[in-house]
Design a protein around this motif. Structure first.
Motif, PDB file in Angstrom:
ATOM      1  N   SER A 100       3.301   2.821   2.678  1.00  0.00           N
ATOM      2  CA  SER A 100       2.686   3.026   3.985  1.00  0.00           C
ATOM      3  C   SER A 100       3.406   2.277   5.103  1.00  0.00           C
ATOM      4  O   SER A 100       3.578   2.808   6.196  1.00  0.00           O
ATOM      5  CB  SER A 100       1.216   2.586   3.943  1.00  0.00           C
ATOM      6  OG  SER A 100       0.516   3.353   3.003  1.00  0.00           O
ATOM      7  N   GLY A 112      -1.465  12.323  -3.273  1.00  0.00           N
ATOM      8  CA  GLY A 112      -2.312  11.946  -2.143  1.00  0.00           C
ATOM      9  C   GLY A 112      -3.199  10.742  -2.424  1.00  0.00           C
ATOM     10  O   GLY A 112      -3.801  10.195  -1.495  1.00  0.00           O
ATOM     11  N   ASP A 113      -3.315  10.331  -3.700  1.00  0.00           N
ATOM     12  CA  ASP A 113      -4.115   9.146  -4.015  1.00  0.00           C
ATOM     13  C   ASP A 113      -3.480   7.897  -3.396  1.00  0.00           C
ATOM     14  O   ASP A 113      -2.264   7.747  -3.395  1.00  0.00           O
ATOM     15  CB  ASP A 113      -4.219   8.943  -5.541  1.00  0.00           C
ATOM     16  CG  ASP A 113      -5.214   9.865  -6.203  1.00  0.00           C
ATOM     17  OD1 ASP A 113      -5.908  10.618  -5.481  1.00  0.00           O
ATOM     18  OD2 ASP A 113      -5.286   9.829  -7.445  1.00  0.00           O
ATOM     19  N   LYS A 114      -4.328   7.023  -2.870  1.00  0.00           N
ATOM     20  CA  LYS A 114      -3.846   5.759  -2.307  1.00  0.00           C
ATOM     21  C   LYS A 114      -3.779   4.729  -3.428  1.00  0.00           C
ATOM     22  O   LYS A 114      -4.703   4.627  -4.240  1.00  0.00           O
ATOM     23  CB  LYS A 114      -4.771   5.286  -1.191  1.00  0.00           C
ATOM     24  CG  LYS A 114      -4.757   6.209  -0.006  1.00  0.00           C
ATOM     25  CD  LYS A 114      -5.692   5.736   1.082  1.00  0.00           C
ATOM     26  CE  LYS A 114      -5.651   6.723   2.241  1.00  0.00           C
ATOM     27  NZ  LYS A 114      -6.533   6.302   3.328  1.00  0.00           N
ATOM     28  N   VAL A 115      -2.672   4.002  -3.477  1.00  0.00           N
ATOM     29  CA  VAL A 115      -2.460   3.023  -4.541  1.00  0.00           C
ATOM     30  C   VAL A 115      -1.842   1.741  -3.972  1.00  0.00           C
ATOM     31  O   VAL A 115      -1.345   1.741  -2.844  1.00  0.00           O
ATOM     32  CB  VAL A 115      -1.519   3.590  -5.641  1.00  0.00           C
ATOM     33  CG1 VAL A 115      -2.158   4.735  -6.379  1.00  0.00           C
ATOM     34  CG2 VAL A 115      -0.178   4.006  -5.058  1.00  0.00           C
ATOM     35  N   VAL A 142       6.006   6.982  -5.076  1.00  0.00           N
ATOM     36  CA  VAL A 142       5.026   6.429  -4.140  1.00  0.00           C
ATOM     37  C   VAL A 142       5.696   6.261  -2.779  1.00  0.00           C
ATOM     38  O   VAL A 142       6.758   5.650  -2.670  1.00  0.00           O
ATOM     39  CB  VAL A 142       4.491   5.071  -4.647  1.00  0.00           C
ATOM     40  CG1 VAL A 142       3.541   4.455  -3.628  1.00  0.00           C
ATOM     41  CG2 VAL A 142       3.789   5.239  -5.981  1.00  0.00           C
ATOM     42  N   LYS A 183       0.861  -1.178   0.000  1.00  0.00           N
ATOM     43  CA  LYS A 183       0.000   0.000   0.000  1.00  0.00           C
ATOM     44  C   LYS A 183       0.895   1.225   0.000  1.00  0.00           C
ATOM     45  O   LYS A 183       1.960   1.223   0.623  1.00  0.00           O
ATOM     46  CB  LYS A 183      -0.864   0.042   1.262  1.00  0.00           C
ATOM     47  CG  LYS A 183      -1.951  -0.977   1.317  1.00  0.00           C
ATOM     48  CD  LYS A 183      -2.734  -0.784   2.609  1.00  0.00           C
ATOM     49  CE  LYS A 183      -3.789  -1.857   2.738  1.00  0.00           C
ATOM     50  NZ  LYS A 183      -4.569  -1.692   3.992  1.00  0.00           N
ATOM     51  N   GLY A 184       0.443   2.264  -0.679  1.00  0.00           N
ATOM     52  CA  GLY A 184       1.221   3.481  -0.706  1.00  0.00           C
ATOM     53  C   GLY A 184       0.372   4.679  -1.061  1.00  0.00           C
ATOM     54  O   GLY A 184      -0.825   4.569  -1.322  1.00  0.00           O
ATOM     55  N   VAL A 185       1.018   5.842  -1.070  1.00  0.00           N
ATOM     56  CA  VAL A 185       0.360   7.110  -1.403  1.00  0.00           C
ATOM     57  C   VAL A 185       1.228   7.816  -2.433  1.00  0.00           C
ATOM     58  O   VAL A 185       2.457   7.840  -2.316  1.00  0.00           O
ATOM     59  CB  VAL A 185       0.216   7.986  -0.137  1.00  0.00           C
ATOM     60  CG1 VAL A 185      -0.391   9.333  -0.479  1.00  0.00           C
ATOM     61  CG2 VAL A 185      -0.623   7.276   0.909  1.00  0.00           C
TER      62      VAL A 185
END
Length: 92
Positions: free
Chosen positions: A62, A85-88, A59, A33-35
């Motif tokens: 998290s 800021g989008d979560k990917v 990215v 998971k990342g931002v």
């Protein structure tokens, strides 16, 4: 005699066709998971330069807090597919 011939044919079929069908995907691939921390417009290769715009994303993962730079992604619209800021989810 027919049973032996049938058994031999089954074995030959197994070795020739079933064993090579194993899928050799990348076994050690992990997802994280990342931002999206940063977006940069970068040059595309010559064959895509006229039609596409390329974006490269940084990215922030998290779990570890490390930042990873992703491979450029093509955009047909000229706009980034993601916003800061989008979560990917990313895979390596």
């Amino acid at each position: 005699m027919n049973k032996k011939l049938l058994l031999i044919l089954i074995l030959v079929y197994s070795f020739l066709f079933l064993l090579p069908l194993r899928v050799f995907a990348q076994q050690n691939e992990e997802s994280f998971k990342g931002v999206i921390a940063d977006i940069k417009q970068v040059p595309c290769s010559e064959q895509f330069e006229q039609t596409y715009t390329c974006f490269q994303y940084t990215v922030k993962l998290s779990d570890s807090g490390k930042e990873e730079i992703m491979s450029p992604i093509l955009s047909e619209t000229g706009k980034s597919k993601f916003l800061e800021g989008d979560k990917v989810f990313v895979s390596f």
